[in-house]
Enzyme design. Structure first.
Site, short mmCIF file in Angstrom:
data_model
loop_
_atom_site.label_atom_id
_atom_site.label_comp_id
_atom_site.label_asym_id
_atom_site.label_seq_id
_atom_site.Cartn_x
_atom_site.Cartn_y
_atom_site.Cartn_z
N VAL A 1 -74.72 26.21 -82.40
CA VAL A 1 -75.62 27.26 -82.87
C VAL A 1 -76.79 26.64 -83.65
O VAL A 1 -77.91 27.16 -83.63
CB VAL A 1 -74.82 28.31 -83.68
N ASP A 2 -76.55 25.52 -84.31
CA ASP A 2 -77.60 24.80 -85.04
C ASP A 2 -78.73 24.39 -84.09
O ASP A 2 -79.92 24.64 -84.36
CB ASP A 2 -76.95 23.56 -85.68
N GLY B 1 -66.58 26.11 -83.72
CA GLY B 1 -67.03 25.36 -82.54
C GLY B 1 -66.67 23.90 -82.68
O GLY B 1 -65.49 23.52 -82.69
N ASP C 1 -76.56 36.57 -78.90
CA ASP C 1 -77.12 35.26 -79.21
C ASP C 1 -77.77 35.39 -80.59
O ASP C 1 -78.69 36.20 -80.77
CB ASP C 1 -78.17 34.91 -78.15
N SER D 1 -67.70 27.04 -88.19
CA SER D 1 -66.60 26.06 -88.05
C SER D 1 -65.70 26.29 -86.83
O SER D 1 -64.77 25.50 -86.61
CB SER D 1 -65.71 25.98 -89.31
N ASN E 1 -75.03 21.21 -90.43
CA ASN E 1 -74.23 20.11 -90.96
C ASN E 1 -74.89 19.63 -92.25
O ASN E 1 -75.99 20.06 -92.59
CB ASN E 1 -74.09 18.99 -89.92
P1 ADP Z 1 -69.47 24.38 -86.15
O1 ADP Z 1 -69.98 22.97 -86.08
O2 ADP Z 1 -69.59 24.99 -87.54
O3 ADP Z 1 -68.12 24.54 -85.55
P2 ADP Z 1 -70.80 25.40 -83.72
O4 ADP Z 1 -72.24 25.68 -83.59
O5 ADP Z 1 -70.25 24.25 -82.96
O6 ADP Z 1 -70.54 25.24 -85.31
O7 ADP Z 1 -69.97 26.68 -83.36
C1 ADP Z 1 -69.84 27.81 -84.21
C2 ADP Z 1 -69.64 29.04 -83.36
O8 ADP Z 1 -70.92 29.50 -82.92
C3 ADP Z 1 -68.82 28.82 -82.09
O9 ADP Z 1 -67.87 29.88 -81.99
C4 ADP Z 1 -69.86 28.89 -80.97
O10 ADP Z 1 -69.29 29.44 -79.80
C5 ADP Z 1 -70.87 29.85 -81.56
N1 ADP Z 1 -72.25 29.80 -81.03
C6 ADP Z 1 -72.90 28.78 -80.42
N2 ADP Z 1 -74.16 29.13 -80.09
C7 ADP Z 1 -74.32 30.42 -80.51
C8 ADP Z 1 -75.38 31.37 -80.46
N3 ADP Z 1 -76.58 31.06 -79.92
N4 ADP Z 1 -75.17 32.62 -80.97
C9 ADP Z 1 -73.99 32.95 -81.54
N5 ADP Z 1 -72.95 32.09 -81.61
C10 ADP Z 1 -73.10 30.85 -81.11
#
Ligand code: ADP
Length: 175
Positions: free
Chosen positions: A32-33, A123, A9, A121, A23
């Site tokens: 992740v944001d 996710g 994480d 990018s 974004n």
């Molecule tokens: P984007 O909008 O750039 O695609 P996302 O946050 O939707 O960003 O996803 C980017 C990647 O981060 C995805 O592969 C998702 O599974 C991953 N992710 C989401 N939460 C976490 C976390 N807490 N730690 C590490 N990776 C994460």
């Protein structure tokens, strides 16, 4: 110099800087944001609002990066970058490569030793994880080769599951 992948994480890794897949608005979001904002606490949103009121009135461009303190995270810094959104037709690999290169530039300016990236990018923004891993590894390796004296020299990719880990492992082996 080292580059590695681990399952974990991003809000809990012990590194100097974590990269946020933000974004353009820089005011938080999902994925992740959202996790980074929740774990870093409300001061992170205040810091992002300050950027929007000063240096980044129009937000952050796709492929660019900017740092704030990391507040309640174990890291010292959050480096916010904006990946291209495939669902909006943003399919230029150079834009995604720029997220990694610019984040490393910002990390170097901060003189941090270690940095952890998510799969930017891969996710909500819809890029295949295989492309993200290849671009992330190629770009970071290129950046490290071009900046042999610079920090950071410890680059980690932190992903949520085994499949993503295997994809990054393959990219690390091939590049
Ligand atoms: P984007 O909008 O750039 O695609 P996302 O946050 O939707 O960003 O996803 C980017 C990647 O981060 C995805 O592969 C998702 O599974 C991953 N992710 C989401 N939460 C976490 C976390 N807490 N730690 C590490 N990776 C994460």
């Amino acid at each position: 110099m080292s580059m590695s992948v681990e399952i974990g994480d991003l809000t809990r890794v012990e590194v100097d800087a974590v990269v946020n897949a933000a974004n353009s608005m820089l005011l938080g979001g999902g994925g992740v944001d959202g996790a980074i904002h929740a774990a870093a606490g409300p001061r992170l949103l205040e810091a992002c609002r300050r950027l929007r009121n000063t240096t980044h009135r129009d937000g952050l461009e796709v492929g660019d990066a900017v740092a704030t303190p990391a507040f309640d995270l174990p890291a010292s810094w959050v480096i916010h970058t904006v990946g291209p959104n495939l669902h909006r037709g943003q399919d230029d690999p150079a834009r995604l490569a720029s997220c990694f290169a610019r984040s490393l530039d910002v990390a170097a300016e901060l003189d941090v030793r270690s940095i952890a990236f998510p799969a930017v990018s891969a996710g909500a923004y819809g890029w295949p994880i295989t492309d993200v891993a290849r671009i992330a590894v190629m770009t970071s390796r290129g950046w490290l080769a071009e900046h042999p004296e610079a920090s950071p020299q410890d680059v980690r990719f932190v992903v949520l599951d085994e499949r993503a880990r295997d994809v990054f492992d393959a990219a690390l082996g091939m590049a």
